[in-house]
Design a protein around this motif. Sequence first.
Motif, short mmCIF file in Angstrom:
data_model
loop_
_atom_site.label_atom_id
_atom_site.label_comp_id
_atom_site.label_asym_id
_atom_site.label_seq_id
_atom_site.Cartn_x
_atom_site.Cartn_y
_atom_site.Cartn_z
N ARG A 51 73.37 5.00 -30.92
CA ARG A 51 72.35 6.13 -29.90
C ARG A 51 71.45 6.32 -30.80
O ARG A 51 71.65 6.66 -32.26
CB ARG A 51 72.98 7.08 -29.38
CG ARG A 51 74.20 6.82 -28.40
CD ARG A 51 73.87 6.34 -26.94
NE ARG A 51 72.98 7.29 -26.15
CZ ARG A 51 73.45 8.35 -25.42
NH1 ARG A 51 74.57 8.39 -25.53
NH2 ARG A 51 72.44 9.13 -24.88
N PHE A 52 70.06 6.72 -30.40
CA PHE A 52 68.98 7.33 -31.28
C PHE A 52 68.60 8.31 -30.40
O PHE A 52 68.33 8.39 -29.27
CB PHE A 52 68.20 6.25 -31.90
CG PHE A 52 67.18 6.79 -32.81
CD1 PHE A 52 68.00 6.64 -34.13
CD2 PHE A 52 66.28 7.50 -32.67
CE1 PHE A 52 67.16 7.35 -35.24
CE2 PHE A 52 65.48 7.94 -33.92
CZ PHE A 52 65.79 7.85 -35.06
N PHE A 53 68.08 9.57 -31.04
CA PHE A 53 67.72 10.81 -30.35
C PHE A 53 66.40 11.28 -31.06
O PHE A 53 66.40 11.37 -32.31
CB PHE A 53 68.90 11.96 -29.97
CG PHE A 53 69.97 11.54 -29.49
CD1 PHE A 53 69.98 11.37 -28.25
CD2 PHE A 53 71.06 10.82 -30.18
CE1 PHE A 53 71.31 11.05 -27.28
CE2 PHE A 53 72.09 10.41 -29.86
CZ PHE A 53 72.17 10.59 -28.38
N VAL A 54 65.52 11.77 -30.32
CA VAL A 54 64.32 12.65 -30.57
C VAL A 54 64.45 13.94 -30.39
O VAL A 54 64.69 14.21 -28.83
CB VAL A 54 62.92 11.97 -30.42
CG1 VAL A 54 61.86 12.96 -30.77
CG2 VAL A 54 62.81 10.67 -31.13
N GLY A 55 64.16 14.99 -31.05
CA GLY A 55 64.51 16.48 -30.37
C GLY A 55 63.04 16.72 -30.52
O GLY A 55 61.98 16.69 -31.42
N TYR A 56 62.59 17.55 -29.10
CA TYR A 56 61.32 17.91 -28.91
C TYR A 56 61.12 19.50 -28.87
O TYR A 56 62.11 20.23 -28.30
CB TYR A 56 60.65 17.33 -27.55
CG TYR A 56 60.42 16.05 -27.66
CD1 TYR A 56 59.31 15.35 -27.92
CD2 TYR A 56 61.66 14.96 -27.19
CE1 TYR A 56 59.05 13.98 -27.86
CE2 TYR A 56 61.39 13.62 -27.28
CZ TYR A 56 60.20 13.18 -27.46
OH TYR A 56 60.14 11.74 -27.41
N ARG A 57 59.98 20.11 -29.34
CA ARG A 57 59.85 21.47 -29.15
C ARG A 57 58.40 21.49 -28.66
O ARG A 57 57.55 21.03 -29.03
CB ARG A 57 59.74 22.35 -30.31
CG ARG A 57 59.54 23.83 -30.19
CD ARG A 57 59.92 24.46 -31.26
NE ARG A 57 59.54 25.99 -31.14
CZ ARG A 57 58.69 26.59 -31.65
NH1 ARG A 57 57.94 26.07 -32.62
NH2 ARG A 57 58.75 27.92 -31.32
N ASP A 58 58.07 22.21 -27.57
CA ASP A 58 57.01 22.18 -26.62
C ASP A 58 56.31 20.95 -26.60
O ASP A 58 55.17 20.53 -26.80
CB ASP A 58 55.95 23.20 -27.45
CG ASP A 58 56.44 24.63 -27.50
OD1 ASP A 58 57.40 25.03 -26.58
OD2 ASP A 58 56.38 25.37 -28.49
N GLU A 59 57.20 20.06 -26.05
CA GLU A 59 56.78 18.41 -25.99
C GLU A 59 56.29 17.76 -27.35
O GLU A 59 55.84 16.74 -27.03
CB GLU A 59 55.86 18.42 -24.96
CG GLU A 59 56.29 19.04 -23.47
CD GLU A 59 55.17 18.93 -22.42
OE1 GLU A 59 54.37 17.90 -22.66
OE2 GLU A 59 55.17 19.60 -21.55
N LEU A 60 56.63 18.32 -28.47
CA LEU A 60 56.06 17.77 -29.69
C LEU A 60 57.50 16.98 -30.34
O LEU A 60 58.40 17.95 -30.32
CB LEU A 60 55.39 18.58 -30.60
CG LEU A 60 53.85 18.96 -29.96
CD1 LEU A 60 53.34 19.87 -31.07
CD2 LEU A 60 53.19 17.83 -30.14
N PRO A 61 57.54 16.02 -30.99
CA PRO A 61 58.57 15.53 -31.70
C PRO A 61 58.82 16.03 -33.03
O PRO A 61 57.91 16.15 -33.64
CB PRO A 61 58.45 14.07 -31.59
CG PRO A 61 56.80 13.65 -31.62
CD PRO A 61 56.34 14.83 -30.83
#
Length: 177
Positions: A51-61
């Motif tokens: 699996r691979f994941f991206v974390g977003y804060r305020d819709e920014l990666p």
Amino acid sequence: MADSLVICSVGYDDPAASQLIGALQAYYHTLYHGPDRSPVDPREFTPPRGRFFVGYRDELPVAMGGWRWVDPLPGLVASRPAEIKRMYVVPASRGRGYGRAVLSHLEATAGEAGADVMVLSTGPVQPDAIALYRSAGYDDVPGFGFYARYDTAVHLGKVLRGQSSRVSELPPGGTGR
């Protein structure tokens, strides 16, 4: 503060993941004078292979990480190890707990998929990463994979919940290198 991070499952070749992977490889250039050369096939991060994941804060990666299955490793007390790859938090977002949040998410999703141990390789020029992993319960394990032949590589592992607490055949304080 990591509660403001939204972690989403994506493909390894997702545009946001590609952007962060490029930033990570540029960072590796500053540390190691070149990119991470370990072979990576994007399909290894597609279920059921990983699996691979991206974390977003305020819709920014702002953060990412993935795991993939690896074969059982000699000297490692595990039958279903998963390897962490491409853990990264953009410099402007460091110190907010995002790395720890992504790491916990990787452990949880790999554990749900049947992993009994998480393993990773890093280098001594990344003391903050090593400190994060050690504070999260990672210990030295025997060298494995692409970086097994490098004396300076740091190989770490952690038994996931519900498993024996012994990660490797190494004596306490062993280096795994």
